[in-house]
Design a protein around this motif. Structure first.
Motif, short mmCIF file in Angstrom:
data_model
loop_
_atom_site.label_atom_id
_atom_site.label_comp_id
_atom_site.label_asym_id
_atom_site.label_seq_id
_atom_site.Cartn_x
_atom_site.Cartn_y
_atom_site.Cartn_z
N ALA A 209 12.89 -14.86 -3.35
CA ALA A 209 14.02 -15.15 -3.17
C ALA A 209 14.46 -14.67 -1.87
CB ALA A 209 14.96 -14.91 -4.43
N LEU A 210 13.85 -13.72 -1.56
CA LEU A 210 14.29 -12.96 -0.27
C LEU A 210 13.53 -13.62 0.87
CD1 LEU A 210 14.77 -9.28 -1.34
CD2 LEU A 210 16.57 -11.04 -1.09
N GLY A 211 12.70 -14.54 0.74
CA GLY A 211 12.13 -15.17 1.82
C GLY A 211 10.45 -14.34 2.12
N ILE A 212 10.00 -13.28 1.31
CA ILE A 212 9.11 -12.49 1.47
C ILE A 212 7.71 -13.28 1.51
CG2 ILE A 212 7.65 -10.72 0.97
CD1 ILE A 212 10.39 -10.06 2.00
N PRO A 213 6.89 -13.55 2.71
CA PRO A 213 5.69 -14.40 2.67
C PRO A 213 4.59 -14.15 1.80
CG PRO A 213 5.92 -13.03 4.73
CD PRO A 213 7.27 -12.67 3.91
N ASP A 214 3.78 -14.81 1.55
CA ASP A 214 2.61 -14.65 0.90
C ASP A 214 1.76 -13.35 1.24
OD1 ASP A 214 3.28 -16.78 -0.65
OD2 ASP A 214 1.87 -18.18 0.15
N TRP A 215 1.57 -13.17 2.53
CA TRP A 215 0.75 -12.11 3.24
C TRP A 215 1.28 -10.75 2.83
CZ3 TRP A 215 3.02 -8.95 6.53
CH2 TRP A 215 4.09 -9.39 7.05
N ALA A 216 2.69 -10.54 2.50
CA ALA A 216 3.29 -9.35 2.05
C ALA A 216 3.50 -9.22 0.56
CB ALA A 216 4.55 -9.12 2.79
N LEU A 217 3.35 -10.45 -0.20
CA LEU A 217 3.83 -10.24 -1.65
C LEU A 217 3.04 -9.26 -2.19
CD1 LEU A 217 4.63 -13.81 -2.51
CD2 LEU A 217 6.27 -11.84 -2.48
N PRO A 218 1.61 -9.04 -2.22
CA PRO A 218 0.93 -8.11 -3.08
C PRO A 218 1.30 -6.78 -2.92
CG PRO A 218 -0.39 -10.05 -2.02
CD PRO A 218 0.77 -9.94 -1.58
N SER A 219 1.37 -6.33 -1.64
CA SER A 219 1.66 -5.00 -1.31
C SER A 219 3.07 -4.77 -1.40
CB SER A 219 1.54 -5.07 0.27
OG SER A 219 0.17 -4.99 0.75
N ILE A 220 3.98 -5.68 -1.56
CA ILE A 220 5.64 -5.44 -1.97
C ILE A 220 5.54 -5.13 -3.43
CG2 ILE A 220 7.90 -6.70 -2.06
CD1 ILE A 220 7.25 -5.79 0.65
N ALA A 346 -6.12 14.71 0.27
CA ALA A 346 -7.30 13.68 0.23
C ALA A 346 -7.06 12.74 -0.94
CB ALA A 346 -8.46 14.67 -0.31
N GLU A 347 -6.09 13.17 -1.96
CA GLU A 347 -5.77 12.17 -2.98
C GLU A 347 -4.96 10.88 -2.36
OE1 GLU A 347 -3.51 14.69 -5.77
OE2 GLU A 347 -5.45 15.85 -6.32
N THR A 348 -4.22 10.96 -1.27
CA THR A 348 -3.57 9.58 -0.80
C THR A 348 -4.31 9.33 0.42
OG1 THR A 348 -2.16 11.39 0.02
CG2 THR A 348 -1.77 10.47 -1.74
N ARG A 349 -5.70 9.59 0.41
CA ARG A 349 -6.39 9.12 1.88
C ARG A 349 -6.41 7.53 2.11
NH1 ARG A 349 -10.88 11.81 3.58
NH2 ARG A 349 -10.92 12.70 1.58
N GLY A 350 -6.08 7.43 3.52
CA GLY A 350 -5.73 6.04 3.83
C GLY A 350 -4.56 5.77 4.30
N LEU A 351 -3.96 4.81 4.47
CA LEU A 351 -2.49 4.36 4.74
C LEU A 351 -1.46 4.62 3.69
CD1 LEU A 351 -3.18 1.09 6.73
CD2 LEU A 351 -2.64 2.99 7.79
N PRO A 352 -0.32 4.93 4.00
CA PRO A 352 0.96 5.21 3.05
C PRO A 352 1.15 3.53 2.61
CG PRO A 352 1.72 5.19 5.48
CD PRO A 352 0.20 5.23 5.34
N PRO A 353 1.76 3.63 1.30
CA PRO A 353 1.89 2.40 0.52
C PRO A 353 2.79 1.26 1.31
CG PRO A 353 3.28 4.11 -0.55
CD PRO A 353 2.27 4.65 0.58
N THR A 354 3.55 1.73 2.14
CA THR A 354 4.56 0.83 3.03
C THR A 354 4.60 1.29 4.28
OG1 THR A 354 6.58 2.16 2.53
CG2 THR A 354 5.76 0.51 0.82
N PRO A 355 5.23 0.68 5.20
CA PRO A 355 5.45 1.06 6.68
C PRO A 355 6.57 2.20 6.55
CG PRO A 355 5.61 -1.38 6.49
CD PRO A 355 5.52 -0.85 5.20
N ILE A 356 6.68 3.00 7.48
CA ILE A 356 7.61 4.02 7.39
C ILE A 356 8.89 3.85 8.43
CG2 ILE A 356 5.98 5.54 6.57
CD1 ILE A 356 5.85 6.78 9.48
N GLY A 357 9.23 2.74 8.59
CA GLY A 357 10.20 2.55 9.63
C GLY A 357 10.04 1.07 10.22
N SER A 358 10.93 0.67 11.28
CA SER A 358 11.12 -0.66 11.77
C SER A 358 10.11 -0.51 12.93
CB SER A 358 12.35 -1.02 11.95
OG SER A 358 13.08 -1.14 11.05
N PRO A 359 8.89 -1.18 13.05
CA PRO A 359 8.11 -1.35 14.18
C PRO A 359 8.47 -2.21 15.36
CG PRO A 359 6.99 -2.37 12.62
CD PRO A 359 8.19 -2.07 11.89
#
Length: 409
Positions: A209-220, A346-359
């Motif tokens: 309803a907010l217009g989030i596209p398919d490429w972002a929906l699973p992560s959101i 090491a328990e959170t190895r890899g990228l954080p779950p979301t961006p951390i600001g506006s790129p």
């Protein structure tokens, strides 16, 4: 041949008609109308020769009575918000003003402003006008900077939440700025979308309803609820309808932002990275937070190199994001409290779950096309924010010591 204007009629035939006594009132009226049309046509031809088709069309409208001219008197009555869309010419603005009851006719506005060059410089956005204004009053109001409703401005690195510095000062987040930009006073009554309303929508509304596209929906869907829209509102100006609901406001901003991201290359340009579009957006947000624009390409490469080696990212910016603190370094206690944004663990190895600001655009492009290099380490090594890059830890350790000696942190 159909000759409604009578330009090609035989004069002898007209004489014969008169001789036959066909002088009825209806015929006389038709001839008078045809004569007037011929006069208009020749004036149009003259205007074409003298000033071009634009002047001819205007002359034809005026002389033939096309486009009514009505005008109100005075400075107007009730407040009304009017939108000027991107690409609108003066004629389109005039039509909008007429349709929303600001002016009595479009011509009242265009003719009042015919000699005012400022009209052609009117920018897209929302303007506070009044109903039943004279054309002249409407022109004066439209070119007054005070009439334009201040848009939302997002800058690189801005986050959704407010940030409290160590001295207690508060930097407003995007939701607070959006609340401020949504405010308008109509006929003495001020109306705003509150931060609480916007937060509720950001956290709980259906993403589609907010217009989030398919490429972002699973992560959101998998992200912490309070952080799920982070990074999806990129830097730039956002023109807001101050009468819109909280859902409409956020959808408008997100739609504009996602269109900008498409222009920057997300999702279409991310394939060569080997990462999903949303992951590239996360990388772009890290790049935005970690250095100056001139260093973005190298910072991006360090992040990808660490991910490729399975090395933990060890970025203070992710820890401080979760703690809402605008500082460079972190402590062991800070990292213990930052949960999935603790990229030292090491328990959170890899990228954080979301961006951390506006790129911004430069950070996104760096995330899509990082510079080539073997660097695995970087540190702010100059007081102006310049970053030093190194391949080995020993080199990095020496750069850290030198930065501390210079008082960088």
């Amino acid at each position: 041949m159909n000759d409604d204007l009578g330009l090609f009629a035989d004069p002898d035939a007209r004489a014969d008609e008169r001789a036959r006594g066909r002088k009825s009132a209806a015929a006389a009226a038709r001839r008078a109308k045809a004569k007037r049309k011929r006069t208009i046509l020749w004036i149009v031809v003259a205007l074409v020769l003298a000033g071009g088709a634009g002047g001819a069309y205007y002359g034809y409208r005026v002389l033939s009575g096309i486009g009514s001219y009505e005008d109100y008197g005075g400075a107007g009555e009730a407040d009304v918000v009017v939108e000027v869309k991107d690409g609108d010419f003066v004629s389109a603005i005039a039509t909008t003003l007429h349709e929303q009851g600001v002016v009595a006719s479009a011509r009242a506005f265009t003719e009042a402003g015919a000699q005012d060059d400022r009209l052609t410089a009117i920018q897209p956005g929302f303007y506070l006008m009044k109903t039943k204004m004279s054309g002249a009053a409407a022109v004066t109001r439209m070119v007054d900077p005070a009439a334009k409703i201040t848009p939302l401005e997002v800058k690189g690195g801005n986050v959704l939440h407010d940030i409290t510095a160590l001295d207690g000062s508060v930097t407003k987040g995007i939701l607070s700025m959006l609340s401020d930009a949504s405010c308008v006073e109509l006929d003495g009554a001020k109306k705003c979308a509150t931060v609480e309303q916007l937060r509720d929508v950001a956290d709980n509304a259906d993403p589609q309803a907010l217009g989030i596209p398919d490429w972002a929906l699973p992560s959101i869907s998998a992200a912490p609820r309070e952080n799920r829209l982070e990074g999806l509102i990129v830097p730039g100006l956002y023109h807001l309808d101050p009468g819109a609901s909280p859902v409409e406001l956020l959808r408008s901003v997100l739609t504009t932002s996602l269109n900008r991201l498409q222009g920057y290359g997300i999702p279409s340009g991310t394939g060569a990275t080997g990462f999903k579009p949303y992951e590239v957006l996360v990388v772009a947000s890290l790049v935005e937070k970690e250095g100056k624009t001139k260093d973005f390409g190298k910072i991006s490469r360090v992040i990808y190199n660490r991910l490729a080696k399975g090395q933990i990212l060890e970025l203070d910016s992710t820890v401080n994001y979760k703690l809402d603190r605008p500082i460079i370094t972190t402590s062991d206690e800070d990292r213990a409290r930052s949960g999935p944004y603790n990229t030292y663990s090491a328990e959170t190895r890899g990228l954080p779950p979301t961006p951390i600001g506006s790129p911004g655009m430069e950070a996104v492009k760096a995330a899509i096309s990082p510079e080539a290099g073997d660097w695995l380490f970087f540190v702010k090594c100059e007081t102006d924010g310049t970053t030093c890059f190194n391949v080995t830890f020993d080199e990095h350790d020496a750069a850290v010591s030198e930065a501390r000696r210079k008082g960088v942190f």
